[in-house]
Design a protein around this motif. Structure first.
Motif, PDB file in Angstrom:
ATOM      1  N   VAL A   6     -42.266  35.714  88.889  1.00 50.35           N
ATOM      2  CA  VAL A   6     -43.488  36.223  88.268  1.00 50.35           C
ATOM      3  C   VAL A   6     -43.239  37.661  87.841  1.00 50.35           C
ATOM      4  O   VAL A   6     -42.615  38.432  88.560  1.00 50.35           O
ATOM      5  CB  VAL A   6     -44.707  36.095  89.219  1.00 50.35           C
ATOM      6  CG1 VAL A   6     -44.531  36.941  90.450  1.00 50.35           C
ATOM      7  CG2 VAL A   6     -45.991  36.433  88.519  1.00 50.35           C
ATOM      8  N   GLU A   7     -43.695  37.966  86.632  1.00 47.66           N
ATOM      9  CA  GLU A   7     -43.596  39.328  86.094  1.00 47.66           C
ATOM     10  C   GLU A   7     -44.975  39.756  85.635  1.00 47.66           C
ATOM     11  O   GLU A   7     -45.706  38.966  85.047  1.00 47.66           O
ATOM     12  CB  GLU A   7     -42.660  39.370  84.878  1.00 47.66           C
ATOM     13  CG  GLU A   7     -41.220  39.100  85.180  1.00 47.66           C
ATOM     14  CD  GLU A   7     -40.357  39.208  83.923  1.00 47.66           C
ATOM     15  OE1 GLU A   7     -40.500  40.213  83.194  1.00 47.66           O
ATOM     16  OE2 GLU A   7     -39.568  38.295  83.694  1.00 47.66           O
ATOM     17  N   MET A   8     -45.313  40.990  85.909  1.00 48.38           N
ATOM     18  CA  MET A   8     -46.584  41.545  85.448  1.00 48.38           C
ATOM     19  C   MET A   8     -46.464  43.058  85.416  1.00 48.38           C
ATOM     20  O   MET A   8     -45.500  43.630  85.923  1.00 48.38           O
ATOM     21  CB  MET A   8     -47.739  41.097  86.351  1.00 48.38           C
ATOM     22  CG  MET A   8     -47.661  41.599  87.778  1.00 48.38           C
ATOM     23  SD  MET A   8     -48.918  40.920  88.877  1.00 48.38           S
ATOM     24  CE  MET A   8     -48.264  39.297  89.210  1.00 48.38           C
ATOM     25  N   HIS A  13     -46.687  49.870  85.667  1.00 50.29           N
ATOM     26  CA  HIS A  13     -45.272  49.657  85.965  1.00 50.29           C
ATOM     27  C   HIS A  13     -44.947  48.167  85.961  1.00 50.29           C
ATOM     28  O   HIS A  13     -45.676  47.372  86.564  1.00 50.29           O
ATOM     29  CB  HIS A  13     -44.913  50.244  87.333  1.00 50.29           C
ATOM     30  CG  HIS A  13     -45.219  51.705  87.455  1.00 50.29           C
ATOM     31  ND1 HIS A  13     -44.456  52.685  86.866  1.00 50.29           N
ATOM     32  CD2 HIS A  13     -46.247  52.350  88.069  1.00 50.29           C
ATOM     33  CE1 HIS A  13     -44.982  53.871  87.124  1.00 50.29           C
ATOM     34  NE2 HIS A  13     -46.078  53.697  87.846  1.00 50.29           N
ATOM     35  N   ALA A  14     -43.855  47.814  85.301  1.00 43.12           N
ATOM     36  CA  ALA A  14     -43.422  46.418  85.289  1.00 43.12           C
ATOM     37  C   ALA A  14     -42.894  46.048  86.674  1.00 43.12           C
ATOM     38  O   ALA A  14     -42.116  46.798  87.268  1.00 43.12           O
ATOM     39  CB  ALA A  14     -42.335  46.212  84.241  1.00 43.12           C
ATOM     40  N   VAL A  15     -43.367  44.915  87.186  1.00 44.41           N
ATOM     41  CA  VAL A  15     -42.884  44.412  88.470  1.00 44.41           C
ATOM     42  C   VAL A  15     -42.466  42.956  88.299  1.00 44.41           C
ATOM     43  O   VAL A  15     -43.015  42.231  87.468  1.00 44.41           O
ATOM     44  CB  VAL A  15     -43.936  44.544  89.603  1.00 44.41           C
ATOM     45  CG1 VAL A  15     -44.229  45.997  89.908  1.00 44.41           C
ATOM     46  CG2 VAL A  15     -45.212  43.813  89.262  1.00 44.41           C
ATOM     47  N   LEU A  29     -50.086  41.819  95.765  1.00 42.09           N
ATOM     48  CA  LEU A  29     -50.217  43.269  95.605  1.00 42.09           C
ATOM     49  C   LEU A  29     -49.958  44.005  96.912  1.00 42.09           C
ATOM     50  O   LEU A  29     -49.273  45.025  96.933  1.00 42.09           O
ATOM     51  CB  LEU A  29     -51.615  43.615  95.069  1.00 42.09           C
ATOM     52  CG  LEU A  29     -51.901  43.118  93.657  1.00 42.09           C
ATOM     53  CD1 LEU A  29     -53.387  43.246  93.342  1.00 42.09           C
ATOM     54  CD2 LEU A  29     -51.052  43.854  92.632  1.00 42.09           C
ATOM     55  N   ARG A  30     -50.478  43.475  97.999  1.00 38.63           N
ATOM     56  CA  ARG A  30     -50.336  44.121  99.302  1.00 38.63           C
ATOM     57  C   ARG A  30     -48.913  43.967  99.857  1.00 38.63           C
ATOM     58  O   ARG A  30     -48.313  44.933 100.314  1.00 38.63           O
ATOM     59  CB  ARG A  30     -51.350  43.558 100.289  1.00 38.63           C
ATOM     60  CG  ARG A  30     -52.803  43.936  99.950  1.00 38.63           C
ATOM     61  CD  ARG A  30     -53.805  43.331 100.918  1.00 38.63           C
ATOM     62  NE  ARG A  30     -53.595  43.818 102.265  1.00 38.63           N
ATOM     63  CZ  ARG A  30     -54.012  45.000 102.720  1.00 38.63           C
ATOM     64  NH1 ARG A  30     -54.670  45.819 101.933  1.00 38.63           N
ATOM     65  NH2 ARG A  30     -53.779  45.358 103.965  1.00 38.63           N
ATOM     66  N   GLU A  31     -48.380  42.760  99.819  1.00 36.16           N
ATOM     67  CA  GLU A  31     -47.106  42.465 100.481  1.00 36.16           C
ATOM     68  C   GLU A  31     -45.881  42.746  99.615  1.00 36.16           C
ATOM     69  O   GLU A  31     -44.890  43.278 100.104  1.00 36.16           O
ATOM     70  CB  GLU A  31     -47.081  41.002 100.926  1.00 36.16           C
ATOM     71  CG  GLU A  31     -48.135  40.698 101.977  1.00 36.16           C
ATOM     72  CD  GLU A  31     -48.291  39.213 102.250  1.00 36.16           C
ATOM     73  OE1 GLU A  31     -47.437  38.404 101.797  1.00 36.16           O
ATOM     74  OE2 GLU A  31     -49.286  38.846 102.909  1.00 36.16           O
ATOM     75  N   LYS A  32     -45.927  42.363  98.370  1.00 36.64           N
ATOM     76  CA  LYS A  32     -44.756  42.514  97.491  1.00 36.64           C
ATOM     77  C   LYS A  32     -44.721  43.874  96.802  1.00 36.64           C
ATOM     78  O   LYS A  32     -43.651  44.423  96.568  1.00 36.64           O
ATOM     79  CB  LYS A  32     -44.717  41.410  96.432  1.00 36.64           C
ATOM     80  CG  LYS A  32     -44.636  40.007  96.983  1.00 36.64           C
ATOM     81  CD  LYS A  32     -43.291  39.727  97.592  1.00 36.64           C
ATOM     82  CE  LYS A  32     -43.184  38.260  98.016  1.00 36.64           C
ATOM     83  NZ  LYS A  32     -41.885  37.965  98.594  1.00 36.64           N
ATOM     84  N   CYS A  33     -45.904  44.405  96.464  1.00 36.65           N
ATOM     85  CA  CYS A  33     -45.961  45.673  95.737  1.00 36.65           C
ATOM     86  C   CYS A  33     -46.274  46.862  96.640  1.00 36.65           C
ATOM     87  O   CYS A  33     -46.193  48.005  96.194  1.00 36.65           O
ATOM     88  CB  CYS A  33     -46.997  45.592  94.624  1.00 36.65           C
ATOM     89  SG  CYS A  33     -46.644  44.331  93.381  1.00 36.65           S
ATOM     90  N   GLY A  34     -46.665  46.611  97.878  1.00 40.96           N
ATOM     91  CA  GLY A  34     -46.979  47.693  98.807  1.00 40.96           C
ATOM     92  C   GLY A  34     -48.258  48.442  98.470  1.00 40.96           C
ATOM     93  O   GLY A  34     -48.441  49.574  98.900  1.00 40.96           O
ATOM     94  N   LEU A  35     -49.144  47.821  97.704  1.00 39.75           N
ATOM     95  CA  LEU A  35     -50.401  48.458  97.297  1.00 39.75           C
ATOM     96  C   LEU A  35     -51.522  47.950  98.197  1.00 39.75           C
ATOM     97  O   LEU A  35     -52.188  46.967  97.900  1.00 39.75           O
ATOM     98  CB  LEU A  35     -50.682  48.149  95.826  1.00 39.75           C
ATOM     99  CG  LEU A  35     -49.634  48.683  94.855  1.00 39.75           C
ATOM    100  CD1 LEU A  35     -49.860  48.138  93.460  1.00 39.75           C
ATOM    101  CD2 LEU A  35     -49.623  50.202  94.855  1.00 39.75           C
ATOM    102  N   ASP A  70     -48.824  35.950  85.604  1.00 42.33           N
ATOM    103  CA  ASP A  70     -47.548  36.193  84.934  1.00 42.33           C
ATOM    104  C   ASP A  70     -47.780  36.719  83.519  1.00 42.33           C
ATOM    105  O   ASP A  70     -48.538  36.127  82.743  1.00 42.33           O
ATOM    106  CB  ASP A  70     -46.724  34.900  84.893  1.00 42.33           C
ATOM    107  CG  ASP A  70     -45.284  35.149  84.486  1.00 42.33           C
ATOM    108  OD1 ASP A  70     -44.677  36.115  84.972  1.00 42.33           O
ATOM    109  OD2 ASP A  70     -44.772  34.357  83.661  1.00 42.33           O
ATOM    110  N   GLY A  71     -47.186  37.875  83.212  1.00 44.40           N
ATOM    111  CA  GLY A  71     -47.273  38.457  81.881  1.00 44.40           C
ATOM    112  C   GLY A  71     -48.517  39.290  81.619  1.00 44.40           C
ATOM    113  O   GLY A  71     -48.686  39.804  80.517  1.00 44.40           O
ATOM    114  N   GLN A  72     -49.367  39.451  82.599  1.00 46.70           N
ATOM    115  CA  GLN A  72     -50.613  40.184  82.395  1.00 46.70           C
ATOM    116  C   GLN A  72     -50.550  41.572  83.036  1.00 46.70           C
ATOM    117  O   GLN A  72     -49.588  41.916  83.709  1.00 46.70           O
ATOM    118  CB  GLN A  72     -51.775  39.377  82.947  1.00 46.70           C
ATOM    119  CG  GLN A  72     -51.958  38.046  82.194  1.00 46.70           C
ATOM    120  CD  GLN A  72     -53.130  37.274  82.694  1.00 46.70           C
ATOM    121  OE1 GLN A  72     -54.263  37.743  82.601  1.00 46.70           O
ATOM    122  NE2 GLN A  72     -52.884  36.094  83.244  1.00 46.70           N
TER     123      GLN A  72
END
Length: 160
Positions: A6-8, A13-15, A29-35, A70-72
């Motif tokens: 998945v990309e967004m 910032h692109a993740v 957002l919480r687990e993968k992005c640390g937000l 994805d893509g948003q």
């Protein structure tokens, strides 16, 4: 279960991650992005604590799977303020009008108010109440929050 890439764009910032299809956007957002500003309350979409902006629209991130995004473009409470750490007009107004208490609901209110004011820069009291009807706060009694929306609307639209 197989994992899916998945990309967004998150807060500008692109993740990209590979995730299980059942991972919610909130958990992503919480687990993968640390937000961790996106809070999980009811996990049924009723409380509004997990509200984020998805392509500018307020959505409940506990009800959406990360693979659906994805893509948003996603904006969390961490992305609402300035890059330099400055508060957005909504965040500043909530502080000035005492619209915050325990803070658990605050991220959802910040993103919901931001979306509301983007859609309706000069909302009436009724518009504000309707626009925020999906966000619950158990501490403030809502009057400070409503005052903050009015103040932020005035900052965004000085003729209001």
């Amino acid at each position: 279960m197989h994992e899916t890439p998945v990309e967004m764009t998150v807060n500008g910032h692109a993740v990209r991650h590979v995730v299980e299809p059942r991972l919610t956007l909130a958990d992503y957002l919480r687990e993968k992005c640390g937000l961790t500003g996106t809070h999980l309350g009811c996990e049924h979409g009723a409380c509004g604590a997990c509200t984020v902006l998805l392509d500018g629209q307020a959505v409940r991130s506990c009800l959406i799977f990360a693979v659906q995004v994805d893509g948003q473009e996603v904006t969390t409470v961490e992305g609402v303020g300035g890059e330099d750490g400055s508060l957005s007009p909504v965040q500043a107004a909530l502080r000035e009008c005492h619209g915050l208490q325990c803070g658990f609901c605050t991220p959802g209110f910040v993103t919901s108010i931001t979306a509301l004011l983007q859609e309706n820069p000069s909302p009436s009291d009724e518009d504000i109440r309707e626009g925020l009807s999906g966000n619950f706060c158990r501490c403030t009694g809502y009057q400070g929050i409503i005052s903050a929306v009015k103040r932020a609307a005035g900052v965004n639209n000085p003729t209001a």
